[in-house]
Scaffold this motif. Structure first.
Motif, PDB file in Angstrom:
ATOM      1  N   THR A   4     -69.673  26.061 -22.982  1.00  0.00           N
ATOM      2  CA  THR A   4     -69.856  27.411 -22.952  1.00  0.00           C
ATOM      3  C   THR A   4     -68.973  27.964 -22.059  1.00  0.00           C
ATOM      4  O   THR A   4     -68.087  27.587 -20.572  1.00  0.00           O
ATOM      5  CB  THR A   4     -71.473  27.826 -22.140  1.00  0.00           C
ATOM      6  N   MET A   5     -68.629  29.863 -22.047  1.00  0.00           N
ATOM      7  CA  MET A   5     -67.785  30.334 -20.872  1.00  0.00           C
ATOM      8  C   MET A   5     -68.390  32.049 -20.230  1.00  0.00           C
ATOM      9  O   MET A   5     -69.325  32.217 -20.979  1.00  0.00           O
ATOM     10  CB  MET A   5     -66.753  31.166 -22.237  1.00  0.00           C
ATOM     11  N   ASN A   6     -68.197  32.130 -19.486  1.00  0.00           N
ATOM     12  CA  ASN A   6     -67.865  33.990 -19.434  1.00  0.00           C
ATOM     13  C   ASN A   6     -66.988  35.077 -20.359  1.00  0.00           C
ATOM     14  O   ASN A   6     -66.134  34.460 -20.988  1.00  0.00           O
ATOM     15  CB  ASN A   6     -68.344  34.021 -18.210  1.00  0.00           C
ATOM     16  N   ALA A   7     -68.585  35.501 -20.821  1.00  0.00           N
ATOM     17  CA  ALA A   7     -67.951  36.935 -21.754  1.00  0.00           C
ATOM     18  C   ALA A   7     -67.911  38.258 -21.654  1.00  0.00           C
ATOM     19  O   ALA A   7     -70.018  37.741 -21.391  1.00  0.00           O
ATOM     20  CB  ALA A   7     -68.300  36.637 -23.434  1.00  0.00           C
ATOM     21  N   VAL A   8     -67.990  39.154 -21.312  1.00  0.00           N
ATOM     22  CA  VAL A   8     -68.584  40.050 -21.483  1.00  0.00           C
ATOM     23  C   VAL A   8     -68.699  40.882 -22.909  1.00  0.00           C
ATOM     24  O   VAL A   8     -67.503  40.922 -23.582  1.00  0.00           O
ATOM     25  CB  VAL A   8     -66.752  40.958 -20.400  1.00  0.00           C
ATOM     26  N   LYS A  37     -56.805  30.060 -23.487  1.00  0.00           N
ATOM     27  CA  LYS A  37     -57.916  30.089 -21.810  1.00  0.00           C
ATOM     28  C   LYS A  37     -57.042  31.601 -21.493  1.00  0.00           C
ATOM     29  O   LYS A  37     -56.067  31.302 -21.224  1.00  0.00           O
ATOM     30  CB  LYS A  37     -57.271  28.877 -21.250  1.00  0.00           C
ATOM     31  N   VAL A  38     -58.087  32.372 -21.292  1.00  0.00           N
ATOM     32  CA  VAL A  38     -57.462  33.633 -21.368  1.00  0.00           C
ATOM     33  C   VAL A  38     -57.367  34.112 -19.485  1.00  0.00           C
ATOM     34  O   VAL A  38     -58.208  33.314 -18.780  1.00  0.00           O
ATOM     35  CB  VAL A  38     -58.060  34.976 -21.544  1.00  0.00           C
ATOM     36  N   ALA A 102     -63.336  37.854 -22.138  1.00  0.00           N
ATOM     37  CA  ALA A 102     -63.315  36.273 -21.862  1.00  0.00           C
ATOM     38  C   ALA A 102     -62.623  35.148 -21.490  1.00  0.00           C
ATOM     39  O   ALA A 102     -62.010  35.677 -20.848  1.00  0.00           O
ATOM     40  CB  ALA A 102     -64.259  35.866 -23.439  1.00  0.00           C
ATOM     41  N   GLU A 103     -63.265  34.171 -20.919  1.00  0.00           N
ATOM     42  CA  GLU A 103     -62.880  33.158 -20.420  1.00  0.00           C
ATOM     43  C   GLU A 103     -61.607  32.170 -21.805  1.00  0.00           C
ATOM     44  O   GLU A 103     -60.853  32.098 -21.138  1.00  0.00           O
ATOM     45  CB  GLU A 103     -62.918  32.211 -19.664  1.00  0.00           C
TER      46      GLU A 103
END
Length: 326
Positions: A4-8, A37-38, A102-103
């Motif tokens: 999972t990742m953090n995303a707006v 990978k942002v 997002a990440e």
């Protein structure tokens, strides 16, 4: 890469508060795509317009963000190597598919540039869309030549400041506008030799200073000053509208015969993937790194501060490119 990742995520249009930090599955690329990978991304006014509900073609929920810099996480088709530093813009990012807030982001391999640089992410994140808009508007749309008089309407915008630096290095004579008198030192530090305090009607002043007007005008304020910018241009000049800081999409009661002077051309620049892939991005990044292309950076935010970052963008108070680090 399961996980999972953090995303707006934006679920409905509105103010900065509609941008919600959520946990999302990391998206999976196919063989034509790359998982990035942002590490950072710059904020853009088109994202502000989308957030406000002015992009009816964008289906919600959506992760916004039309540009990113980062490293290659996965490239199933083998087009890129894991770990390479990359930049990407446009091509439907943040609009027809999830973008960079997002990440991680999945992007078509055909719209990714590899970069060699030691710039920090906070600087590199400011560059891709800003440089591609400035470069493309100056050289594709305006066909700027050394010695020409260039007026940049909206000189303290991030694109305006980049365009001042690029155009002055190219040998153009650059004049820039701002509604604030304090901005004179800012635009002159970027390379402008003339400053015009913008009260909305500066055409007469520009024609007086430049013997009939500017050869080329980069219009970054938008439709609110476009008619005046056209009047500030001498034949056979060109006006390119490439920005809309003025919060107005269209010209009410547009009468071309009244607004466009004889022999002056009006064009636009929106800058798609083909422009981004063709521009000398590495060369410009090298110039930024060497300190010969001065870029004015705005405030830097973290991903969980995205609402605050959007609020600053909406206030047009940044005086430089706003960057978000993930």
């Amino acid at each position: 890469m399961p996980g999972t990742m953090n995303a707006v995520v934006m679920h409905a249009p509105g103010g900065p508060e509609v941008l919600k930090l959520e946990t999302r599955p990391i998206p999976q690329p196919d063989t034509t795509e790359v998982l990035i990978k942002v590490h950072a991304f710059g904020l853009n006014r088109s994202e502000l317009f989308t957030r406000q509900g002015h992009s009816p073609g964008v289906r919600l929920p959506r992760i916004l963000g039309i540009e990113a810099v980062g490293t290659v996480a996965e490239s199933p088709g083998g087009q890129l190597e894991p770990g390479q530093v990359v930049a990407t813009v446009m091509g439907g990012m943040g609009r027809s598919f999830d973008g960079s807030y997002a990440e991680y982001a999945v992007v078509p391999a055909a719209q990714i540039r590899i970069l060699r640089t030691n710039l920090p992410w906070s600087t590199l994140g400011a560059l891709p869309e800003m440089l591609q808009t400035a470069w493309g508007a100056l050289f594709r749309s305006l066909r700027l030549a050394p010695g020409q008089m260039l007026l940049i309407r909206g000189g303290t915008t991030s694109v305006g400041l980049a365009a001042i630096a690029i155009a002055s290095a190219h040998g153009a004579v650059v004049g820039a506008t701002s509604r604030s008198a304090e901005a004179e030192s800012v635009v002159k530090a970027a390379g402008a030799t003339h400053f015009f305090l913008d009260d909305g009607a500066i055409a007469e002043k520009v024609r007086g200073v430049w013997n009939g007007g500017a050869d080329k005008v980069l219009e970054l304020v938008g439709t609110t000053t476009l008619a005046d910018s056209l009047q500030a241009t001498k034949e056979p000049g060109i006006v390119c509208m490439a920005g809309m800081v003025g919060h107005q999409w269209s010209l009410p009661q547009f009468a071309p015969m009244d607004v466009i002077p004889t022999g002056v051309s009006l064009t636009t620049y929106s800058g798609g993937v083909a422009d981004f892939m063709a521009m000398p991005l590495q060369e410009l990044v090298d110039q930024v790194e060497a300190g010969v292309l001065p870029i004015r950076l705005g405030p830097v935010f973290q991903l969980d501060q995205i609402s605050s970052a959007h609020a600053v963008m909406e206030q047009t108070s940044a005086r430089g490119k706003i960057v978000v680090l993930t």
